[in-house]
Design a protein around this motif. Structure first.
Motif, mmCIF file in Angstrom:
data_model
loop_
_atom_site.group_PDB
_atom_site.id
_atom_site.type_symbol
_atom_site.label_atom_id
_atom_site.label_comp_id
_atom_site.label_asym_id
_atom_site.label_seq_id
_atom_site.Cartn_x
_atom_site.Cartn_y
_atom_site.Cartn_z
ATOM 1 N N VAL A 1 0.840 -1.194 0.000
ATOM 2 C CA VAL A 1 0.000 0.000 0.000
ATOM 3 C C VAL A 1 0.878 1.248 0.000
ATOM 4 C CG1 VAL A 1 -0.214 0.007 2.539
ATOM 5 C CG2 VAL A 1 -1.980 1.117 1.174
ATOM 6 N N GLU B 1 -2.972 -4.546 -4.087
ATOM 7 C CA GLU B 1 -3.134 -3.555 -3.017
ATOM 8 C C GLU B 1 -3.772 -4.163 -1.780
ATOM 9 O OE1 GLU B 1 -3.793 0.977 -3.570
ATOM 10 O OE2 GLU B 1 -5.144 -0.090 -4.910
ATOM 11 N N SER C 1 -6.133 0.114 3.213
ATOM 12 C CA SER C 1 -5.947 0.865 4.448
ATOM 13 C C SER C 1 -7.170 0.686 5.326
ATOM 14 C CB SER C 1 -5.777 2.345 4.118
ATOM 15 O OG SER C 1 -6.080 3.136 5.244
ATOM 16 N N PHE D 1 -3.731 5.716 2.524
ATOM 17 C CA PHE D 1 -2.671 4.745 2.238
ATOM 18 C C PHE D 1 -2.039 4.168 3.508
ATOM 19 C CE2 PHE D 1 -2.589 7.415 -1.671
ATOM 20 C CZ PHE D 1 -2.859 6.424 -2.600
#
Lengths: 102, 487
Positions: B165, B188, B191, B364
């Motif tokens: 990330v 990914e 978050s 992020f």
């Protein structure tokens, strides 16, 4: 793992890797020179002997430790190559005793 | 031939990245003597690594923001600060007279430099992402791959996968695309703070990073398969990486890869500030410790300031005014009067560069589960201490990370805890239910870079050292021999 980009590289210089001639480029760090030359194993770990290679390339991880001109445990990512430089890969933990001459 | 290092300087700045260069330029404008020490061979830091020597074609490939660094590097070179490169700083030690002594290693010898003020501008390190298989050759940080590209023009060969990330994954993928390399995938891990990130969206929409970031992500998504929502990652391989495995919706999938580039943001480099005695605080969004400073970068230690990412992650744009502000605070400490307009301008620039940061931090942020590995996964790469061993010792009642170090040797290898300190705290927190803030982190001590006894012996002997060895006898008139292999 890596190759050089097509932009004309610096002048080729010769160094020694484990005693054999190895081509680097002027201005390379030792780590970049080895990676560009196809080296995937930089050392064997001191505990289990597992192969290791650079993780951070910024002086943090100490995975790129090599012997340079006889001095062990130099960070390959922080040292710039010079013609004739002798690089040796380290395997396992060093012996604490002087090497026997036998 | 490297220049000699002076024995004293009014202001010493450590690190030649954006914060360090900006601080040097600011202090030189006030006429102060500045010595700047940096570990790499040229100014620029990691963000503008090798920008002073990079061929134009490589600058184009790396983008406008990279190329823009060349102007600051030139300005810094002309500002009159003494810049010594290739120096490793192993400690900043306050002495009893309110001065600071800086321990350095240069040309295979340890030296001490005395300063009236010090600015630490040592920046950030990439956050280690301790997933199973992360010690295999062929696995490295995305930041590391970017440094290889900036400093050596190295590009991935074979199948390359980016995972984790952070905006850097997109930036690097875009740079690879420009160089004609199409990553096999970008995986990914989400978050946990995306919902609260949205409350900070208005600031981000006004920030210059917004348009740049949106364009970048769109370009990458057009060319690279982006796999969102991975819950866990692992790298498979025997002697080198062969594939990245990721868990999504409870099921594992696998992507073949010759190079796996992991990333979970960057964290402040803490070793020098903590070893100097600066207290730290826990940042629960970015999941990292930060040194305690005031808004200018002043620390609890008189004369010691921290600028840029080393004081808290803010990126290169914010590091520039942060460097100026720390320099102004240091100049004031040195007895200068600061022009209020200059102070105001730096503060305004800082806040402008901070726009959007609250959103980026949260959008992020790293998922905590990825930072606290289990089982056989190595938490400490140097001493090969597994996450399982750390969990077991934590359950046995180790009160904090430093006791774990005593039990298991984790953090005692050459990296001095740089790669495992965060994981040890995260694992202990999960295992004991205590917060990272309560647990703290490994203690980092001087010397924070490896120093051989031969190098240390090159230090001029002080009065105490002389008396400890010789008592009342005279010092013999024979100089210490240089290490046999000193270059």
């Amino acid at each position: 793992m890596f190759r050089r980009d097509p932009i004309p590289p610096g002048e080729a210089i010769e160094i020694l890797l484990d005693g054999a001639p190895f081509t680097a480029r002027r201005g390379d760090t030792v780590a970049n020179a080895l990676l560009a030359g196809g080296i995937t194993r930089f050392r064997d770990s001191v505990v289990s002997g597992a192969p290791r290679a650079p993780y951070c390339l910024m002086g943090t991880c100490f995975e790129c430790l090599v012997t340079i001109d006889g001095t062990p445990n130099r960070q390959a990512c922080l040292v710039t190559v010079e013609a004739g430089m002798r690089i040796e890969r380290q395997s396992g933990a060093p012996s604490m005793l002087p090497e026997s001459k036998a | 031939m490297s220049p000699q290092i002076p024995e004293a300087a009014e202001l010493v700045i450590i690190g030649a990245g954006p914060a360090g260069m900006a601080a040097a330029i600011e202090a030189r404008a006030a006429g102060t003597e500045v010595l700047l020490l940096d570990e790499t061979s040229a100014a620029g830091g990691q963000i503008w690594r090798a920008v002073g020597t990079a061929p134009e074609a490589r600058k184009t490939l790396l983008g406008k923001e990279y190329a823009a660094g060349a102007a600051l590097v030139s300005e810094f070179a002309a500002c009159g600060a003494q810049h010594v490169s290739g120096v490793s700083v192993w400690g900043v030690m306050p002495d009893e007279n309110g001065r600071l002594r800086i321990g350095v290693r240069h040309n295979c010898a340890a030296r001490l430099i005395e300063a009236r003020a010090v600015i630490l501008a040592t920046g950030a390190q990439e956050r280690p992402l301790p997933v199973p298989g992360w010690t295999l050759p062929g696995v490295m940080g995305a930041g590391a791959a970017q440094i290889a590209l900036k400093s050596g023009g190295l590009l991935p060969e074979g199948r390359c996968v980016l995972a984790g990330v952070g905006p850097l994954l997109y930036l690097l993928a875009d740079q690879f695309l420009r160089a004609g390399i199409i990553p096999a995938a970008l995986v990914e891990t989400p978050s946990p703070h995306r919902r609260t990130a949205l409350t900070h969206l208005p600031g981000f929409l006004r920030a210059p990073t917004f348009r740049k970031g949106a364009g970048l992500m769109a370009r990458v998504r057009r060319k690279v398969p982006v796999i969102a929502g991975a819950e866990a990652l692992e790298v498979r391989g025997d002697s080198k990486a062969k594939a990245l495995r990721y868990k999504r919706g409870g099921a594992w999938q696998e992507i073949e890869a010759d190079l796996v580039l992991l990333h979970a943001g960057v964290v402040p480099s803490l070793h020098l500030s903590v070893a100097a005695g600066v207290p730290t605080r826990w940042n629960d969004v970015l999941r990292c410790f930060e040194p305690e400073t005031d808004e200018l970068g002043a620390t609890a230690i008189a004369g010691l300031y921290i600028a840029g990412d080393g004081a808290g992650i803010g990126g290169a744009e914010r590091a520039l005014p942060s460097g100026r502000r720390a320099a102004q605070a240091a100049l004031e400490h040195l007895g200068h009067n600061i022009d209020p307009a200059r102070r105001d301008a730096a503060r305004k620039d800082w806040h402008k560069a901070d726009l959007g940061r609250a959103f980026i931090d949260r959008w992020f942020a790293p998922p905590p589960a990825l930072l606290a590995p289990r089982g056989d996964t190595l938490a400490c790469r140097c001493e090969e201490v597994t996450a399982g061993a750390i969990r077991e010792a934590a359950r046995l009642g180790a009160p904090g990370p430093n006791q774990l170090k005593t039990y298991l040797r984790c953090g005692m290898g050459p990296c001095q805890g740089r790669m495992c300190a965060a994981s040890i705290t995260e694992i202990m927190a999960e295992e004991t239910g205590r917060t990272p803030a309560e647990l703290g982190h490994l203690r980092f001590r001087t010397p924070v870079r490896p120093l051989s006894l031969g190098e240390l012996a090159q230090l001029p002997a002080g009065e105490n050292a002389r008396r400890a060895v010789l008592g009342d006898a005279e010092l013999p008139d024979t100089p210490l021999p240089l290490p046999p292999r000193a270059r």
